[in-house]
Scaffold this motif. Structure first.
Motif, mmCIF file in Angstrom:
data_model
loop_
_atom_site.group_PDB
_atom_site.id
_atom_site.type_symbol
_atom_site.label_atom_id
_atom_site.label_comp_id
_atom_site.label_asym_id
_atom_site.label_seq_id
_atom_site.Cartn_x
_atom_site.Cartn_y
_atom_site.Cartn_z
ATOM 1 N N HIS A 189 0.817 -1.202 0.000
ATOM 2 C CA HIS A 189 0.000 0.000 0.000
ATOM 3 C C HIS A 189 0.863 1.270 0.000
ATOM 4 C CE1 HIS A 189 -3.769 -2.171 0.531
ATOM 5 N NE2 HIS A 189 -3.071 -2.986 1.302
ATOM 6 N N SER A 190 2.100 1.122 0.472
ATOM 7 C CA SER A 190 2.970 2.293 0.500
ATOM 8 C C SER A 190 4.056 2.208 -0.568
ATOM 9 C CB SER A 190 3.594 2.450 1.889
ATOM 10 O OG SER A 190 4.242 1.252 2.275
ATOM 11 N N ASN A 191 4.603 1.017 -0.768
ATOM 12 C CA ASN A 191 5.683 0.867 -1.741
ATOM 13 C C ASN A 191 5.491 -0.426 -2.519
ATOM 14 O OD1 ASN A 191 8.074 0.681 -3.176
ATOM 15 N ND2 ASN A 191 9.295 1.571 -1.534
ATOM 16 N N LEU A 192 4.807 -0.335 -3.645
ATOM 17 C CA LEU A 192 4.438 -1.525 -4.407
ATOM 18 C C LEU A 192 5.658 -2.221 -4.995
ATOM 19 C CD1 LEU A 192 2.110 -3.264 -5.424
ATOM 20 C CD2 LEU A 192 1.969 -1.781 -7.423
ATOM 21 N N GLN A 193 6.616 -1.437 -5.472
ATOM 22 C CA GLN A 193 7.793 -2.033 -6.103
ATOM 23 C C GLN A 193 8.587 -2.865 -5.108
ATOM 24 O OE1 GLN A 193 8.230 -1.993 -9.366
ATOM 25 N NE2 GLN A 193 9.869 -3.468 -8.957
ATOM 26 N N LEU A 194 8.810 -2.293 -3.936
ATOM 27 C CA LEU A 194 9.543 -3.010 -2.893
ATOM 28 C C LEU A 194 8.756 -4.239 -2.450
ATOM 29 C CD1 LEU A 194 12.101 -2.814 -1.113
ATOM 30 C CD2 LEU A 194 10.710 -1.634 0.577
ATOM 31 N N ALA A 195 7.450 -4.096 -2.374
ATOM 32 C CA ALA A 195 6.606 -5.207 -1.953
ATOM 33 C C ALA A 195 6.688 -6.362 -2.942
ATOM 34 C CB ALA A 195 5.159 -4.735 -1.825
ATOM 35 N N LYS A 196 6.751 -6.023 -4.237
ATOM 36 C CA LYS A 196 6.847 -7.071 -5.258
ATOM 37 C C LYS A 196 8.170 -7.813 -5.177
ATOM 38 C CE LYS A 196 3.753 -5.500 -8.869
ATOM 39 N NZ LYS A 196 3.684 -4.928 -10.223
ATOM 40 N N GLU A 197 9.236 -7.057 -4.919
ATOM 41 C CA GLU A 197 10.544 -7.693 -4.780
ATOM 42 C C GLU A 197 10.566 -8.617 -3.573
ATOM 43 O OE1 GLU A 197 13.414 -4.581 -4.692
ATOM 44 O OE2 GLU A 197 12.903 -3.921 -6.722
ATOM 45 N N GLN A 198 9.915 -8.175 -2.491
ATOM 46 C CA GLN A 198 9.869 -8.987 -1.286
ATOM 47 C C GLN A 198 9.033 -10.254 -1.509
ATOM 48 O OE1 GLN A 198 8.054 -7.703 2.643
ATOM 49 N NE2 GLN A 198 10.143 -6.951 2.848
ATOM 50 N N ALA A 199 7.948 -10.095 -2.281
ATOM 51 C CA ALA A 199 7.105 -11.247 -2.581
ATOM 52 C C ALA A 199 7.844 -12.239 -3.465
ATOM 53 C CB ALA A 199 5.822 -10.788 -3.263
ATOM 54 N N ALA A 200 8.639 -11.711 -4.405
ATOM 55 C CA ALA A 200 9.428 -12.579 -5.276
ATOM 56 C C ALA A 200 10.467 -13.329 -4.461
ATOM 57 C CB ALA A 200 10.094 -11.750 -6.371
ATOM 58 N N LEU A 201 11.028 -12.655 -3.477
ATOM 59 C CA LEU A 201 11.997 -13.279 -2.586
ATOM 60 C C LEU A 201 11.330 -14.398 -1.776
ATOM 61 C CD1 LEU A 201 14.912 -13.089 -1.359
ATOM 62 C CD2 LEU A 201 13.910 -11.634 0.397
ATOM 63 N N ALA A 202 10.149 -14.098 -1.267
ATOM 64 C CA ALA A 202 9.418 -15.096 -0.489
ATOM 65 C C ALA A 202 9.104 -16.316 -1.348
ATOM 66 C CB ALA A 202 8.115 -14.482 0.040
ATOM 67 N N ARG A 203 8.785 -16.051 -2.625
ATOM 68 C CA ARG A 203 8.463 -17.137 -3.538
ATOM 69 C C ARG A 203 9.683 -18.017 -3.800
ATOM 70 N NH1 ARG A 203 4.760 -18.736 -7.041
ATOM 71 N NH2 ARG A 203 5.561 -19.895 -8.802
ATOM 72 N N ARG A 204 10.850 -17.352 -3.967
ATOM 73 C CA ARG A 204 12.084 -18.110 -4.197
ATOM 74 C C ARG A 204 12.421 -18.980 -2.990
ATOM 75 N NH1 ARG A 204 14.099 -13.623 -6.936
ATOM 76 N NH2 ARG A 204 15.185 -12.847 -5.114
ATOM 77 N N ILE A 205 12.203 -18.420 -1.807
ATOM 78 C CA ILE A 205 12.476 -19.188 -0.592
ATOM 79 C C ILE A 205 11.578 -20.415 -0.535
ATOM 80 C CG2 ILE A 205 12.303 -19.156 1.935
ATOM 81 C CD1 ILE A 205 13.100 -16.165 1.772
ATOM 82 N N MET A 206 10.313 -20.212 -0.866
ATOM 83 C CA MET A 206 9.362 -21.327 -0.805
ATOM 84 C C MET A 206 9.691 -22.392 -1.832
ATOM 85 S SD MET A 206 5.635 -19.814 0.097
ATOM 86 C CE MET A 206 5.718 -18.087 -0.260
ATOM 87 N N LEU A 207 10.176 -21.968 -3.013
ATOM 88 C CA LEU A 207 10.532 -22.936 -4.039
ATOM 89 C C LEU A 207 11.779 -23.710 -3.632
ATOM 90 C CD1 LEU A 207 9.882 -20.931 -7.328
ATOM 91 C CD2 LEU A 207 8.581 -22.854 -6.440
#
Ligand SMILES: [Zn+2]
Length: 90
Positions: free
Chosen positions: A14-32
């Motif tokens: 809600h405040s920083n979409l770009q940073l949030a997307k990078e963090q979500a991508a990181l979370a996804r990599r960790i899960m994979l």
């Protein structure tokens, strides 16, 4: 940990979409990497088209169907992919 990352990225979006997307991508990599499956709640925030973070009201449009069963359509505003979910109501 991945769950925590996803949850914080959703609130961050809600405040920083770009940073949030990078963090979500990181979370996804960790899960994979550790072969952790997405829980139903986490899957809601991931686009099946572009695999990026999907936050209703930020980069996703949520629409309710009028028929029965009730169908929720989530449209990704990044790639236009539409995810349909059936809501089972008694
Ligand atoms: Zn998408």
């Amino acid at each position: 940990m991945a769950k925590l990352l996803t949850e914080s990225s959703v609130s961050l979006s809600h405040s920083n979409l770009q940073l949030a997307k990078e963090q979500a991508a990181l979370a996804r990599r960790i899960m994979l990497r550790f072969n952790i499956r997405f829980g139903p709640s986490l899957r809601r925030f991931t686009c099946r088209g572009c695999k990026s973070l999907l936050v209703p009201g930020v980069n996703a449009r949520v629409r309710l169907g009028h028929g029965r069963p009730t169908i929720i359509r989530v449209t990704c505003l990044d790639c236009g992919h539409v995810t349909r979910r059936v809501v089972n109501q008694p």
